[in-house]
Design a protein around this motif. Structure first.
Motif, PDB file in Angstrom:
ATOM      1  N   VAL A   1       0.849  -1.185   0.000  1.00 37.29           N
ATOM      2  CA  VAL A   1       0.000   0.000   0.000  1.00 37.29           C
ATOM      3  C   VAL A   1       0.885   1.235   0.000  1.00 37.29           C
ATOM      4  O   VAL A   1       1.825   1.331   0.799  1.00 37.29           O
ATOM      5  CB  VAL A   1      -0.935   0.017   1.221  1.00 37.29           C
ATOM      6  CG1 VAL A   1      -1.551   1.405   1.436  1.00 37.29           C
ATOM      7  CG2 VAL A   1      -2.045  -1.009   1.055  1.00 37.29           C
ATOM      8  N   VAL A   2       0.593   2.149  -0.894  1.00 39.01           N
ATOM      9  CA  VAL A   2       1.201   3.475  -0.855  1.00 39.01           C
ATOM     10  C   VAL A   2       0.195   4.384  -0.157  1.00 39.01           C
ATOM     11  O   VAL A   2      -0.851   4.719  -0.711  1.00 39.01           O
ATOM     12  CB  VAL A   2       1.527   3.996  -2.266  1.00 39.01           C
ATOM     13  CG1 VAL A   2       2.067   5.420  -2.192  1.00 39.01           C
ATOM     14  CG2 VAL A   2       2.536   3.081  -2.950  1.00 39.01           C
ATOM     15  N   ASP A   3       0.479   4.719   1.085  1.00 39.98           N
ATOM     16  CA  ASP A   3      -0.419   5.529   1.904  1.00 39.98           C
ATOM     17  C   ASP A   3       0.011   6.993   1.779  1.00 39.98           C
ATOM     18  O   ASP A   3       1.099   7.374   2.190  1.00 39.98           O
ATOM     19  CB  ASP A   3      -0.339   5.066   3.361  1.00 39.98           C
ATOM     20  CG  ASP A   3      -1.365   5.738   4.248  1.00 39.98           C
ATOM     21  OD1 ASP A   3      -1.455   6.985   4.210  1.00 39.98           O
ATOM     22  OD2 ASP A   3      -2.074   5.041   4.984  1.00 39.98           O
ATOM     23  N   LEU A   4      -0.874   7.807   1.203  1.00 41.01           N
ATOM     24  CA  LEU A   4      -0.527   9.193   0.865  1.00 41.01           C
ATOM     25  C   LEU A   4      -0.845  10.191   1.972  1.00 41.01           C
ATOM     26  O   LEU A   4      -0.814  11.393   1.742  1.00 41.01           O
ATOM     27  CB  LEU A   4      -1.277   9.601  -0.412  1.00 41.01           C
ATOM     28  CG  LEU A   4      -0.961   8.788  -1.668  1.00 41.01           C
ATOM     29  CD1 LEU A   4      -1.820   9.271  -2.840  1.00 41.01           C
ATOM     30  CD2 LEU A   4       0.514   8.878  -2.026  1.00 41.01           C
ATOM     31  N   SER A   5      -1.130   9.709   3.181  1.00 40.07           N
ATOM     32  CA  SER A   5      -1.588  10.615   4.232  1.00 40.07           C
ATOM     33  C   SER A   5      -0.563  11.667   4.639  1.00 40.07           C
ATOM     34  O   SER A   5      -0.925  12.687   5.231  1.00 40.07           O
ATOM     35  CB  SER A   5      -2.019   9.812   5.470  1.00 40.07           C
ATOM     36  OG  SER A   5      -0.964   9.005   5.956  1.00 40.07           O
ATOM     37  N   SER A   6       0.704  11.434   4.322  1.00 41.77           N
ATOM     38  CA  SER A   6       1.722  12.455   4.624  1.00 41.77           C
ATOM     39  C   SER A   6       1.859  13.482   3.508  1.00 41.77           C
ATOM     40  O   SER A   6       2.580  14.476   3.665  1.00 41.77           O
ATOM     41  CB  SER A   6       3.078  11.791   4.887  1.00 41.77           C
ATOM     42  OG  SER A   6       3.039  11.001   6.063  1.00 41.77           O
ATOM     43  N   LEU A   7       1.223  13.230   2.377  1.00 41.48           N
ATOM     44  CA  LEU A   7       1.200  14.191   1.271  1.00 41.48           C
ATOM     45  C   LEU A   7      -0.152  14.887   1.306  1.00 41.48           C
ATOM     46  O   LEU A   7      -1.107  14.439   0.699  1.00 41.48           O
ATOM     47  CB  LEU A   7       1.421  13.481  -0.067  1.00 41.48           C
ATOM     48  CG  LEU A   7       2.801  12.855  -0.266  1.00 41.48           C
ATOM     49  CD1 LEU A   7       2.844  12.050  -1.550  1.00 41.48           C
ATOM     50  CD2 LEU A   7       3.888  13.924  -0.270  1.00 41.48           C
TER      51      LEU A   7
END
Length: 524
Positions: A126-132
């Motif tokens: 999973v590429v979790d984009l929550s920091s972007l």
């Protein structure tokens, strides 16, 4: 969340990383080598293996439906939490090289959890984009660049703060939804009749494709840019950020919430009348209906004052009995917590990204093109009064959402649509989930004579695997023909064009899940 005001319309991510790309040729390397490959480009603290003590907490951080957080769930082998575009490019490169597919999560609201779980065993990360999650406002042009990992609440808040409440963005009612998934599937809320869908207001985007290239609108080409605005960005790559058009709102708007009890068929009468009135009202007026048990609640946003609204309601919808005592005048940004959290919630509450693992849900959708007869509503309300019954949410269309031609974006539910239906059943941990799921399926079957047909339309952002799943052929590519079963429900005649765009940007079908767009090579 980073909020900035800028005179530049170019995203920082694109300027910084445009030069980095690689054409990746898959090899027979083991998936076990995936993290070692990442280590050369991504700090180790941003990659979580299943053996990591933090893996479960990171996985859970954006799970919105714990139906898909059980021991039987096929989970990712790794979670990558990128903080810049080069990290995403490295994940794609290493994934291709070592046979690890990627699933992309922004807010985790996918109704089937396909951004973080699989229906079948496979090696995926999973590429979790929550920091972007940066939001960059350009007041002069009334535009913003927003990263996919931001929530709608964060976007709304940033826009209101930067513009002094003068501007808004037309998207969904739920502030915890991630921008990336919402915009890529269409996205609508209380402003859709005035300003259309969220995806109708996308001006540019930054995408990492299956070759690891970082592409803006010009680089990805018109077909792919068309596809990601309503056709599901996950099928075409990883959309990192979006440039969106902001829209003007008056300093004072009016909201109301009016319940109508079942007595003597009153709710049936008003709902039957609503379905003809609501799609034909002035574009500044949005009234949706929530049906539960044998009652109905009508929620409304009017882009104006109570003094202006009352006479409009008296002329156009007197059956509801709306009067001045129902009015709640406020700023547009204050309507977001009002509709989602209820009276007493503050604007700052929409910044809360907290998730809960105590509430389970099953949802699906329909579109209505001809008003349902009054006599049929009695049977529908009977279904709503059953044990384990949930609710129906009816959102009116018409006005600007219907004025856009169907081929203009992948979202096809335009002219002629009266309203969308969302069927929802929610239960607590330990409840009889099977009964709730069966209720949704039973009501969906019951509604077949009353909704759109050939195809029976559905909304992609209310994803439902009951509509069908991809079939992977001997060539390890999803079948275009098999995908029609679900694809034409979501996209009608736009499904074929989406498949052609998929073949253009990802012919090997690297970005794939159970309802991703299959590639179609023209002429095949």
């Amino acid at each position: 969340m980073a909020i900035a005001r800028t005179r530049s319309s170019a995203p920082v991510l694109l300027l910084t990383f445009l030069c980095f790309y690689a054409i990746i040729i898959p090899s027979n390397a083991s998936p076990d080598d995936f993290p070692q490959c990442l280590s050369g480009s991504i700090p180790s603290q941003l990659v979580f293996a299943q053996s990591s003590p933090s893996f479960t907490s990171v996985l859970v951080s954006s799970i919105r439906n714990p139906r898909f957080f059980t021991p039987a769930t096929v989970r990712p082998l790794w979670i990558v939490t990128p903080t810049n575009a080069s990290h995403v490019q490295a994940a794609v490169a290493c994934g291709r090289r070592h046979g690890v597919r990627l699933r992309v999560r922004s807010g985790g609201h996918d109704y089937e959890g396909l951004s973080y779980r699989s229906q079948r065993p496979e090696a995926f990360a999973v590429v979790d984009l929550s920091s972007l999650r940066a939001v960059r406002i350009d007041e002069r042009s009334s535009t913003a660049w927003v990263d996919s990992g931001a929530t709608l609440g964060e976007l709304y808040y940033a826009v209101a703060q930067a513009s002094g409440g003068r501007l808004a963005f037309p998207a969904g009612l739920c502030p915890t939804i991630g921008v990336g998934g919402h915009l890529s599937g269409g996205g609508f809320g209380t402003l859709l009749r005035k300003y259309g869908l969220a995806s109708d207001n996308v001006l540019d985007a930054v995408l990492v494709d299956a070759r690891g290239r970082l592409l803006d609108r010009a680089g990805m080409g018109s077909d792919v840019f068309w596809a990601i605005r309503g056709g599901g960005g996950e099928s075409f790559g990883v959309v990192l950020s979006w440039q969106v058009r902001l829209v003007p709102v008056p300093p004072t708007v009016t909201a109301f919430r009016i319940p109508v009890a079942a007595g003597d068929g009153a709710a049936l009468d008003v709902v039957a009348r609503w379905q003809e009135v609501a799609p034909a009202l002035p574009e500044d007026l949005f009234i949706r209906a929530l049906l539960q048990n044998r009652s109905a609640t009508f929620e409304s946003l009017y882009l104006g004052t109570c003094d202006a609204l009352v006479p409009v309601m008296g002329r156009r919808f007197p059956e509801l009995g709306m009067n001045r005592t129902h009015c709640r005048e406020m700023s547009w940004i204050e309507t977001v917590p009002y509709f989602f959290l209820g009276s007493g919630a503050t604007v700052e509450d929409i910044l809360n990204r907290t998730t809960s693992l105590s509430t389970y849900a099953k949802m699906t959708s329909d579109y209505v093109r001809q008003a349902i007869p009054r006599r049929a509503w009695d049977g529908i309300f009977g279904k709503l009064a059953q044990p384990s019954a949930g609710l129906m949410i009816l959102d009116p269309y018409g006005a600007q959402v219907g004025a856009v031609p169907e081929p203009a974006t992948p979202f096809p539910h335009r002219a002629g649509v009266l309203y969308n239906i969302q069927y929802v059943s929610v239960w607590s941990a330990g409840g009889d989930g099977a009964a709730h799921i069966e209720w949704v399926r039973d009501l969906y079957a019951f509604m077949e004579p009353h909704v759109s047909s050939n195809p029976r339309e559905a909304y992609f952002n209310y994803r439902d695997l009951d509509l069908g799943e991809n079939v992977v052929g001997v060539d390890n590519i999803s079948s275009y023909e098999a995908g029609k079963v679900w694809g034409e429900k979501y996209f009608v005649d736009n499904y074929e064009r989406l498949a052609v765009a998929k073949a253009e940007i990802d012919p090997d079908d690297y970005f794939r899940n159970e309802q991703s767009i299959p590639p179609l090579v023209p002429g095949n």
